[in-house]
Design a protein around this motif. Structure first.
Motif, PDB file in Angstrom:
ATOM      1  N   GLY A  22      82.798 -13.300  89.545  1.00 50.50           N
ATOM      2  CA  GLY A  22      80.873 -13.276  89.901  1.00 50.50           C
ATOM      3  C   GLY A  22      80.545 -13.137  91.334  1.00 50.50           C
ATOM      4  O   GLY A  22      79.558 -12.499  91.736  1.00 50.50           O
ATOM      5  N   LEU A  23      81.018 -14.972  91.867  1.00 46.49           N
ATOM      6  CA  LEU A  23      80.184 -14.958  93.145  1.00 46.49           C
ATOM      7  C   LEU A  23      79.963 -13.565  94.220  1.00 46.49           C
ATOM      8  O   LEU A  23      79.228 -12.856  94.863  1.00 46.49           O
ATOM      9  CB  LEU A  23      80.784 -16.472  92.969  1.00 46.49           C
ATOM     10  CG  LEU A  23      79.906 -16.604  94.784  1.00 46.49           C
ATOM     11  CD1 LEU A  23      78.086 -16.677  93.777  1.00 46.49           C
ATOM     12  CD2 LEU A  23      80.466 -18.367  95.172  1.00 46.49           C
ATOM     13  N   LEU A  24      81.641 -13.298  94.213  1.00 46.36           N
ATOM     14  CA  LEU A  24      82.144 -12.110  95.260  1.00 46.36           C
ATOM     15  C   LEU A  24      81.685 -11.550  94.874  1.00 46.36           C
ATOM     16  O   LEU A  24      81.233 -10.486  95.786  1.00 46.36           O
ATOM     17  CB  LEU A  24      83.868 -12.366  95.008  1.00 46.36           C
ATOM     18  CG  LEU A  24      84.430 -11.136  95.466  1.00 46.36           C
ATOM     19  CD1 LEU A  24      84.039 -11.783  97.101  1.00 46.36           C
ATOM     20  CD2 LEU A  24      86.238 -11.509  95.551  1.00 46.36           C
ATOM     21  N   ALA A  25      81.030 -10.814  93.798  1.00 43.82           N
ATOM     22  CA  ALA A  25      80.691  -9.588  93.108  1.00 43.82           C
ATOM     23  C   ALA A  25      79.084  -9.310  93.667  1.00 43.82           C
ATOM     24  O   ALA A  25      79.307  -7.939  93.651  1.00 43.82           O
ATOM     25  CB  ALA A  25      80.642  -8.789  91.745  1.00 43.82           C
ATOM     26  N   LEU A  26      78.269 -10.578  93.270  1.00 46.29           N
ATOM     27  CA  LEU A  26      77.540 -10.524  94.011  1.00 46.29           C
ATOM     28  C   LEU A  26      77.208 -10.292  95.690  1.00 46.29           C
ATOM     29  O   LEU A  26      76.126 -10.094  96.255  1.00 46.29           O
ATOM     30  CB  LEU A  26      76.325 -12.231  93.059  1.00 46.29           C
ATOM     31  CG  LEU A  26      75.623 -12.360  93.562  1.00 46.29           C
ATOM     32  CD1 LEU A  26      74.070 -11.316  92.497  1.00 46.29           C
ATOM     33  CD2 LEU A  26      74.663 -13.737  93.331  1.00 46.29           C
ATOM     34  N   ILE A  27      78.223 -10.796  95.803  1.00 54.02           N
ATOM     35  CA  ILE A  27      78.001 -10.970  97.541  1.00 54.02           C
ATOM     36  C   ILE A  27      78.160  -9.333  97.940  1.00 54.02           C
ATOM     37  O   ILE A  27      77.853  -9.395  99.000  1.00 54.02           O
ATOM     38  CB  ILE A  27      79.043 -11.939  97.878  1.00 54.02           C
ATOM     39  CG1 ILE A  27      78.014 -13.202  97.827  1.00 54.02           C
ATOM     40  CG2 ILE A  27      79.145 -11.530  99.880  1.00 54.02           C
ATOM     41  CD1 ILE A  27      79.670 -14.833  98.177  1.00 54.02           C
ATOM     42  N   CYS A  60      77.592  -6.671  96.109  1.00 56.88           N
ATOM     43  CA  CYS A  60      76.775  -6.074  95.446  1.00 56.88           C
ATOM     44  C   CYS A  60      75.519  -6.429  96.976  1.00 56.88           C
ATOM     45  O   CYS A  60      74.997  -5.589  97.353  1.00 56.88           O
ATOM     46  CB  CYS A  60      76.005  -6.539  94.500  1.00 56.88           C
ATOM     47  SG  CYS A  60      77.724  -6.021  92.960  1.00 56.88           S
ATOM     48  N   GLY A  61      75.065  -7.879  97.030  1.00 52.99           N
ATOM     49  CA  GLY A  61      73.915  -7.768  98.017  1.00 52.99           C
ATOM     50  C   GLY A  61      74.333  -6.904  99.532  1.00 52.99           C
ATOM     51  O   GLY A  61      73.459  -6.444 100.070  1.00 52.99           O
ATOM     52  N   VAL A  62      75.430  -7.322 100.431  1.00 54.22           N
ATOM     53  CA  VAL A  62      75.627  -6.006 101.196  1.00 54.22           C
ATOM     54  C   VAL A  62      75.880  -4.956 101.622  1.00 54.22           C
ATOM     55  O   VAL A  62      74.967  -4.427 101.932  1.00 54.22           O
ATOM     56  CB  VAL A  62      77.060  -7.182 101.717  1.00 54.22           C
ATOM     57  CG1 VAL A  62      77.728  -6.339 102.854  1.00 54.22           C
ATOM     58  CG2 VAL A  62      77.110  -8.380 102.118  1.00 54.22           C
ATOM     59  N   MET A  63      76.321  -3.898  99.534  1.00 54.79           N
ATOM     60  CA  MET A  63      76.125  -2.716 100.195  1.00 54.79           C
ATOM     61  C   MET A  63      74.707  -2.807  99.556  1.00 54.79           C
ATOM     62  O   MET A  63      74.150  -1.541 100.564  1.00 54.79           O
ATOM     63  CB  MET A  63      76.993  -2.836  98.917  1.00 54.79           C
ATOM     64  CG  MET A  63      78.232  -2.405  98.412  1.00 54.79           C
ATOM     65  SD  MET A  63      78.649  -1.333 100.072  1.00 54.79           S
ATOM     66  CE  MET A  63      78.223   0.090  99.369  1.00 54.79           C
ATOM     67  N   THR A  64      73.749  -3.542  99.550  1.00 52.07           N
ATOM     68  CA  THR A  64      72.537  -2.772  98.981  1.00 52.07           C
ATOM     69  C   THR A  64      71.686  -2.967 100.620  1.00 52.07           C
ATOM     70  O   THR A  64      70.971  -2.103 100.877  1.00 52.07           O
ATOM     71  CB  THR A  64      71.752  -4.178  98.467  1.00 52.07           C
ATOM     72  OG1 THR A  64      71.850  -3.557  97.211  1.00 52.07           O
ATOM     73  CG2 THR A  64      69.438  -3.446  98.221  1.00 52.07           C
ATOM     74  N   VAL A  65      71.784  -3.915 101.465  1.00 51.61           N
ATOM     75  CA  VAL A  65      71.387  -4.022 102.651  1.00 51.61           C
ATOM     76  C   VAL A  65      71.555  -3.150 102.985  1.00 51.61           C
ATOM     77  O   VAL A  65      71.098  -2.527 104.179  1.00 51.61           O
ATOM     78  CB  VAL A  65      72.058  -5.455 103.482  1.00 51.61           C
ATOM     79  CG1 VAL A  65      71.966  -5.078 104.517  1.00 51.61           C
ATOM     80  CG2 VAL A  65      70.987  -6.593 102.581  1.00 51.61           C
ATOM     81  N   PHE A  66      73.220  -2.765 103.324  1.00 49.20           N
ATOM     82  CA  PHE A  66      73.787  -1.768 104.440  1.00 49.20           C
ATOM     83  C   PHE A  66      73.156  -0.079 103.822  1.00 49.20           C
ATOM     84  O   PHE A  66      72.834   0.716 104.055  1.00 49.20           O
ATOM     85  CB  PHE A  66      74.937  -0.930 103.620  1.00 49.20           C
ATOM     86  CG  PHE A  66      75.930  -0.015 104.189  1.00 49.20           C
ATOM     87  CD1 PHE A  66      76.551   0.116 105.039  1.00 49.20           C
ATOM     88  CD2 PHE A  66      76.301   0.849 103.940  1.00 49.20           C
ATOM     89  CE1 PHE A  66      77.140   0.728 106.343  1.00 49.20           C
ATOM     90  CE2 PHE A  66      76.882   1.669 103.842  1.00 49.20           C
ATOM     91  CZ  PHE A  66      77.086   1.988 105.388  1.00 49.20           C
ATOM     92  N   LEU A  67      72.879  -0.119 102.625  1.00 42.67           N
ATOM     93  CA  LEU A  67      72.618   0.918 102.121  1.00 42.67           C
ATOM     94  C   LEU A  67      70.637   0.997 101.900  1.00 42.67           C
ATOM     95  O   LEU A  67      70.236   2.658 102.638  1.00 42.67           O
ATOM     96  CB  LEU A  67      72.615   1.319 100.265  1.00 42.67           C
ATOM     97  CG  LEU A  67      74.060   1.109  99.257  1.00 42.67           C
ATOM     98  CD1 LEU A  67      74.411   1.612  98.334  1.00 42.67           C
ATOM     99  CD2 LEU A  67      74.363   2.807 100.362  1.00 42.67           C
ATOM    100  N   LEU A  68      70.022   0.381 102.514  1.00 42.18           N
ATOM    101  CA  LEU A  68      69.050  -0.112 102.790  1.00 42.18           C
ATOM    102  C   LEU A  68      68.709   0.586 103.703  1.00 42.18           C
ATOM    103  O   LEU A  68      67.166   1.069 104.630  1.00 42.18           O
ATOM    104  CB  LEU A  68      67.724  -1.052 102.061  1.00 42.18           C
ATOM    105  CG  LEU A  68      67.950  -1.393 101.079  1.00 42.18           C
ATOM    106  CD1 LEU A  68      67.228  -3.129 100.821  1.00 42.18           C
ATOM    107  CD2 LEU A  68      66.640  -0.353 100.503  1.00 42.18           C
ATOM    108  N   ALA A  69      69.530   0.322 105.084  1.00 44.68           N
ATOM    109  CA  ALA A  69      69.770   0.288 106.454  1.00 44.68           C
ATOM    110  C   ALA A  69      69.968   1.533 106.457  1.00 44.68           C
ATOM    111  O   ALA A  69      69.565   2.582 107.400  1.00 44.68           O
ATOM    112  CB  ALA A  69      70.831  -0.575 106.654  1.00 44.68           C
ATOM    113  N   ALA A  70      70.922   2.156 106.274  1.00 41.78           N
ATOM    114  CA  ALA A  70      71.530   4.026 106.016  1.00 41.78           C
ATOM    115  C   ALA A  70      70.117   3.952 105.803  1.00 41.78           C
ATOM    116  O   ALA A  70      70.166   5.416 106.158  1.00 41.78           O
ATOM    117  CB  ALA A  70      72.484   4.215 105.091  1.00 41.78           C
TER     118      ALA A  70
END
Length: 202
Positions: free
Chosen positions: A18-23, A25-35
C-alpha cells in the motif's frame, strides 16, 4: 497485563504494498502535472517576439544556413532550394494567440549535389567537426534503412546559439541530401511575413 499483538507477515506485506502504491501514485501525479504544464507552455508558444525581433530571427536563420553551406565550399545562392514560413505543426489549434500575434516557422533548405556517397559522408564529417569546434552539441542522424529514401546515408544536426536547428541529411521523400536551417515555431507580433518580403542574412 496488556498483550501486544505482533502483526502477521501478510499484513506487513499488505502495508508495504500500500505504501509503495501510494509513493508511485504521488510520483506519477507530479510527473503528469509537470508534463501538462510543459504542454500548455508549448501550446502557448512561450514569449511573443516583436516584429523587429522576429525579422532579426529570420536573419539569424538564413545566415546560419548559408554559413553551413559555405563551410562545404558551396555558394548558397547556387543551391538554395526553398524558403518556407508555414508548417503544419506551427499552428494555433487552441486559440492561444490573440490580436495581431502570428505564428511562423522560418525554414530554408539547400540541395547540394555530391559526386558519390564518399563525398557526402566527408561533408557530414566536415559539418560535425565545424559545429563541435564552435561548442555546439552535435547529434548523429541514423541513416535510413534499406528500401527507404536515402538508404545508407547518415546525417548530422545541431542547434546554434540562436535556437536555429541545422542539419544535413537525406530528404524524407526524395532521399537526396538536404541542408536545412529551421528557425522553429515562433510567435511574433504583426502580420505574416514572407521571405519574398524579407531577404535578410549575409
Amino acid at each position: 497485563m496488556t498483550t501486544i499483538s505482533t502483526p502477521s507477515p501478510e499484513s506487513v506485506r499488505r502495508r508495504r504494498r500500500g505504501l509503495l502504491a501510494l509513493i508511485v501514485c504521488g510520483v506519477m501525479t507530479v510527473f503528469l502535472l509537470a508534463a501538462a504544464a510543459k504542454a500548455f507552455a508549448s501550446l502557448a508558444g512561450f514569449q511573443v517576439l516583436s516584429e523587429l525581433e522576429f525579422r532579426a530571427h529570420m536573419d539569424h536563420t538564413q545566415e546560419a544556413g548559408e554559413n553551413t553551406v559555405r563551410q562545404l565550399g558551396l555558394d548558397p545562392d547556387s543551391v538554395v532550394d526553398t524558403k518556407e514560413m508555414a508548417s503544419s505543426s506551427c499552428v494555433d489549434d487552441f486559440g492561444m494567440d490573440s490580436g495581431d500575434v502570428t505564428r511562423d516557422q522560418p525554414t530554408l533548405t539547400w540541395t547540394p549535389v555530391f559526386a558519390d556517397r564518399a563525398a557526402y559522408v566527408a561533408a557530414v564529417r566536415v559539418l560535425r567537426e565545424d559545429w563541435s569546434a564552435k561548442g555546439l552539441t552535435v547529434h548523429d542522424v541514423p541513416a535510413p534503412a534499406q528500401g527507404e529514401p536515402g538508404a545508407g546515408l547518415p546525417g548530422v544536426r545541431a542547434t546554434d546559439d540562436h535556437g536555429v536547428d541545422l542539419s544535413m541529411r537525406p530528404d524524407w521523400y526524395s532521399g537526396e541530401p538536404v541542408i536545412r536551417a529551421d528557425g522553429g515555431c515562433v510567435r511574433h507580433e504583426g502580420y505574416e511575413i514572407e521571405w519574398t518580403e524579407h531577404e535578410g542574412g549575409s
